[in-house]
Design a protein around this motif. Structure first.
Motif, PDB file in Angstrom:
ATOM      1  N   GLN A 118      -6.411  -8.443  36.942  1.00 41.56           N
ATOM      2  CA  GLN A 118      -7.415  -8.005  37.901  1.00 41.56           C
ATOM      3  C   GLN A 118      -8.255  -9.204  38.335  1.00 41.56           C
ATOM      4  N   TYR A 119      -8.636  -9.169  39.599  1.00 42.62           N
ATOM      5  CA  TYR A 119      -9.524 -10.201  40.111  1.00 42.62           C
ATOM      6  C   TYR A 119     -10.976  -9.747  40.007  1.00 42.62           C
ATOM      7  N   ALA A 120     -11.859 -10.702  39.790  1.00 42.14           N
ATOM      8  CA  ALA A 120     -13.284 -10.408  39.724  1.00 42.14           C
ATOM      9  C   ALA A 120     -13.813 -10.068  41.108  1.00 42.14           C
ATOM     10  N   LEU A 121     -14.904  -9.321  41.139  1.00 37.16           N
ATOM     11  CA  LEU A 121     -15.558  -9.008  42.406  1.00 37.16           C
ATOM     12  C   LEU A 121     -16.140 -10.288  42.994  1.00 37.16           C
ATOM     13  N   ASP A 122     -15.810 -10.560  44.256  1.00 34.33           N
ATOM     14  CA  ASP A 122     -16.213 -11.810  44.898  1.00 34.33           C
ATOM     15  C   ASP A 122     -16.239 -11.570  46.398  1.00 34.33           C
ATOM     16  N   PHE A 123     -17.351 -11.890  47.044  1.00 32.05           N
ATOM     17  CA  PHE A 123     -17.479 -11.629  48.472  1.00 32.05           C
ATOM     18  C   PHE A 123     -17.342 -12.896  49.314  1.00 32.05           C
ATOM     19  N   GLU A 124     -16.844 -13.976  48.709  1.00 29.54           N
ATOM     20  CA  GLU A 124     -16.588 -15.181  49.483  1.00 29.54           C
ATOM     21  C   GLU A 124     -15.407 -14.944  50.418  1.00 29.54           C
ATOM     22  N   PRO A 125     -15.468 -15.435  51.657  1.00 34.69           N
ATOM     23  CA  PRO A 125     -14.391 -15.151  52.610  1.00 34.69           C
ATOM     24  C   PRO A 125     -13.118 -15.947  52.366  1.00 34.69           C
ATOM     25  N   GLU A 126     -13.180 -17.005  51.581  1.00 32.25           N
ATOM     26  CA  GLU A 126     -12.004 -17.832  51.322  1.00 32.25           C
ATOM     27  C   GLU A 126     -11.933 -18.163  49.840  1.00 32.25           C
ATOM     28  N   GLU A 172      -9.197 -17.768  46.295  1.00 33.20           N
ATOM     29  CA  GLU A 172      -8.809 -16.647  45.449  1.00 33.20           C
ATOM     30  C   GLU A 172      -9.861 -16.425  44.372  1.00 33.20           C
ATOM     31  N   PRO A 173     -10.365 -15.196  44.218  1.00 31.75           N
ATOM     32  CA  PRO A 173     -11.364 -14.946  43.164  1.00 31.75           C
ATOM     33  C   PRO A 173     -10.783 -15.207  41.785  1.00 31.75           C
ATOM     34  N   PRO A 174     -11.628 -15.469  40.793  1.00 32.10           N
ATOM     35  CA  PRO A 174     -11.123 -15.687  39.439  1.00 32.10           C
ATOM     36  C   PRO A 174     -10.625 -14.381  38.825  1.00 32.10           C
ATOM     37  N   LEU A 175      -9.770 -14.527  37.814  1.00 29.47           N
ATOM     38  CA  LEU A 175      -9.346 -13.356  37.053  1.00 29.47           C
ATOM     39  C   LEU A 175     -10.506 -12.838  36.221  1.00 29.47           C
ATOM     40  N   THR A 176     -10.446 -11.548  35.924  1.00 31.79           N
ATOM     41  CA  THR A 176     -11.489 -10.943  35.110  1.00 31.79           C
ATOM     42  C   THR A 176     -10.864 -10.090  34.024  1.00 31.79           C
ATOM     43  N   ASP A 177     -11.604  -9.890  32.970  1.00 32.49           N
ATOM     44  CA  ASP A 177     -11.196  -8.995  31.902  1.00 32.49           C
ATOM     45  C   ASP A 177     -11.947  -7.682  32.075  1.00 32.49           C
ATOM     46  N   GLY A 178     -11.586  -6.686  31.294  1.00 26.50           N
ATOM     47  CA  GLY A 178     -12.313  -5.419  31.393  1.00 26.50           C
ATOM     48  C   GLY A 178     -11.385  -4.245  31.537  1.00 26.50           C
ATOM     49  N   PRO A 179     -11.940  -3.064  31.767  1.00 27.10           N
ATOM     50  CA  PRO A 179     -11.116  -1.851  31.838  1.00 27.10           C
ATOM     51  C   PRO A 179     -10.179  -1.867  33.044  1.00 27.10           C
ATOM     52  N   VAL A 180      -9.079  -1.164  32.900  1.00 22.39           N
ATOM     53  CA  VAL A 180      -8.139  -0.979  34.006  1.00 22.39           C
ATOM     54  C   VAL A 180      -8.628   0.199  34.851  1.00 22.39           C
ATOM     55  N   ILE A 181      -8.668   0.002  36.160  1.00 20.33           N
ATOM     56  CA  ILE A 181      -9.149   1.035  37.068  1.00 20.33           C
ATOM     57  C   ILE A 181      -7.963   1.658  37.806  1.00 20.33           C
ATOM     58  N   TYR A 182      -7.921   2.981  37.805  1.00 21.11           N
ATOM     59  CA  TYR A 182      -7.012   3.696  38.706  1.00 21.11           C
ATOM     60  C   TYR A 182      -7.789   4.854  39.301  1.00 21.11           C
ATOM     61  N   SER A 183      -7.227   5.522  40.297  1.00 18.37           N
ATOM     62  CA  SER A 183      -7.970   6.546  41.029  1.00 18.37           C
ATOM     63  C   SER A 183      -7.237   7.881  41.002  1.00 18.37           C
ATOM     64  N   LEU A 184      -8.027   8.944  40.944  1.00 15.71           N
ATOM     65  CA  LEU A 184      -7.527  10.305  41.081  1.00 15.71           C
ATOM     66  C   LEU A 184      -8.014  10.850  42.414  1.00 15.71           C
ATOM     67  N   HIS A 185      -7.085  11.285  43.250  1.00 13.08           N
ATOM     68  CA  HIS A 185      -7.412  11.843  44.560  1.00 13.08           C
ATOM     69  C   HIS A 185      -7.244  13.358  44.470  1.00 13.08           C
ATOM     70  N   HIS A 186      -8.348  14.058  44.603  1.00 11.25           N
ATOM     71  CA  HIS A 186      -8.337  15.523  44.488  1.00 11.25           C
ATOM     72  C   HIS A 186      -8.435  16.110  45.893  1.00 11.25           C
ATOM     73  N   LEU A 187      -7.315  16.612  46.388  1.00 10.26           N
ATOM     74  CA  LEU A 187      -7.269  17.254  47.707  1.00 10.26           C
ATOM     75  C   LEU A 187      -7.406  18.757  47.479  1.00 10.26           C
ATOM     76  N   HIS A 188      -8.527  19.316  47.953  1.00 12.14           N
ATOM     77  CA  HIS A 188      -8.782  20.730  47.703  1.00 12.14           C
ATOM     78  C   HIS A 188      -9.184  21.422  48.993  1.00 12.14           C
ATOM     79  N   SER A 189      -9.413  22.726  48.920  1.00 10.87           N
ATOM     80  CA  SER A 189      -9.627  23.525  50.134  1.00 10.87           C
ATOM     81  C   SER A 189     -10.895  23.137  50.883  1.00 10.87           C
ATOM     82  N   ASP A 190     -11.859  22.555  50.183  1.00 11.36           N
ATOM     83  CA  ASP A 190     -13.119  22.188  50.829  1.00 11.36           C
ATOM     84  C   ASP A 190     -13.195  20.715  51.223  1.00 11.36           C
ATOM     85  N   GLY A 191     -12.147  19.949  50.960  1.00  8.97           N
ATOM     86  CA  GLY A 191     -12.169  18.536  51.323  1.00  8.97           C
ATOM     87  C   GLY A 191     -11.403  17.684  50.331  1.00  8.97           C
TER      88      GLY A 191
END
Length: 259
Positions: A214-222, A224-243
């Protein structure tokens, strides 16, 4: 509909070919699988947006299948720049719709999952040629809900180094196709190794996190950001009747031994 979005596993039966891949990745991906299995509700599908394997060998994909085998739900994959079409096609018989490109369309519940192949063999960058885009346009003429899976993001990240190795061909027409599609759709991507969300072509779009590095959070426009340690992030997309709701999951993992 509950979708688990993973990306960039970079699993390898031998030493990793990609320098930043953590050497214990084969022990890290199962921790993500275990987290999915611990959820109060299992996803209806798990999608992996490319770089499923690191070297693309038959042995690599055998390892991928073994690591993901505890998941009792469909697992859909698309190729990334580190994958290889022939062994990937053999390892994941998910109804490939083209003799050359790994294009696929899978219906789960009321949602279609449309997998694209943005691979340029031997290149880090991605491409969608006319033939692949024609195929997508035909699929998206159907107004039923769709989730488009693509390894190389077509939208800007804010970092010019990353964007130079993303989707470099076919971006303009892809944007037009997505804008014109009559039905609801979402675009899920990988490649960047940093989880983020945006709106592009008037559609929700996201990049999945990676258990390999994983790359570290970095807002420089040019640069490559440094590597970072920490938890692995993944996403759950819940598509339901209300949105739709997107729930990030942070999976604790051991510290990288090489950082």
């Amino acid at each position: 509909m509950l979708i688990a979005h993973l990306s960039d596993l970079h699993l390898s039966a031998g030493p990793p070919e990609t320098a930043p891949v953590r050497p214990d990745v084969a022990w890290i991906v199962p921790l993500v699988v275990a987290d999915i299995l611990s959820l109060p509700r299992l996803p209806d599908v798990v999608v992996v947006t490319g770089d499923v394997a690191d070297g693309g060998s038959d042995a690599d994909y055998a390892l991928v299948r073994e690591v993901l085998s505890p998941l009792p739900v469909p697992v859909l994959v698309v190729p990334g720049n580190h994958d290889r079409r022939r062994p990937m096609r053999a390892a994941f018989p998910q109804g490939w719709a083209h003799p050359e490109f790994l294009l696929s369309e899978t219906v789960i519940g009321r949602t279609r999952f449309i997998g694209l192949d943005s691979q340029l063999p031997g290149r880090v960058e991605g491409s969608l040629c006319r033939e692949r885009l024609d195929w997508l346009e035909e699929r998206l003429a159907d107004p039923t809900p769709a989730v488009v899976l693509l390894h190389h993001p077509p939208f800007p990240s804010g970092n010019r180094d990353w964007d130079a190795t993303a989707l470099i061909e076919g971006r303009g027409r892809l944007e037009a196709i997505l804008r014109a599609a009559p039905g609801p759709l979402r675009l899920l991507c990988g490649h960047v190794h940093q989880c983020y969300h945006t709106v592009w072509a008037g559609r929700y779009a996201a990049v999945g996190g990676s258990p390999a590095f994983q790359y570290a959070l970095d807002f420089e426009p040019e640069g490559e950001p440094p590597l970072t340690d920490g938890p692995v992030i993944y996403s759950l997309h819940h598509l339901h009747s209300d949105g739709v709701a997107v729930h990030p999951r942070a999976v604790p993992v051991p510290p990288r031994p090489d950082l």
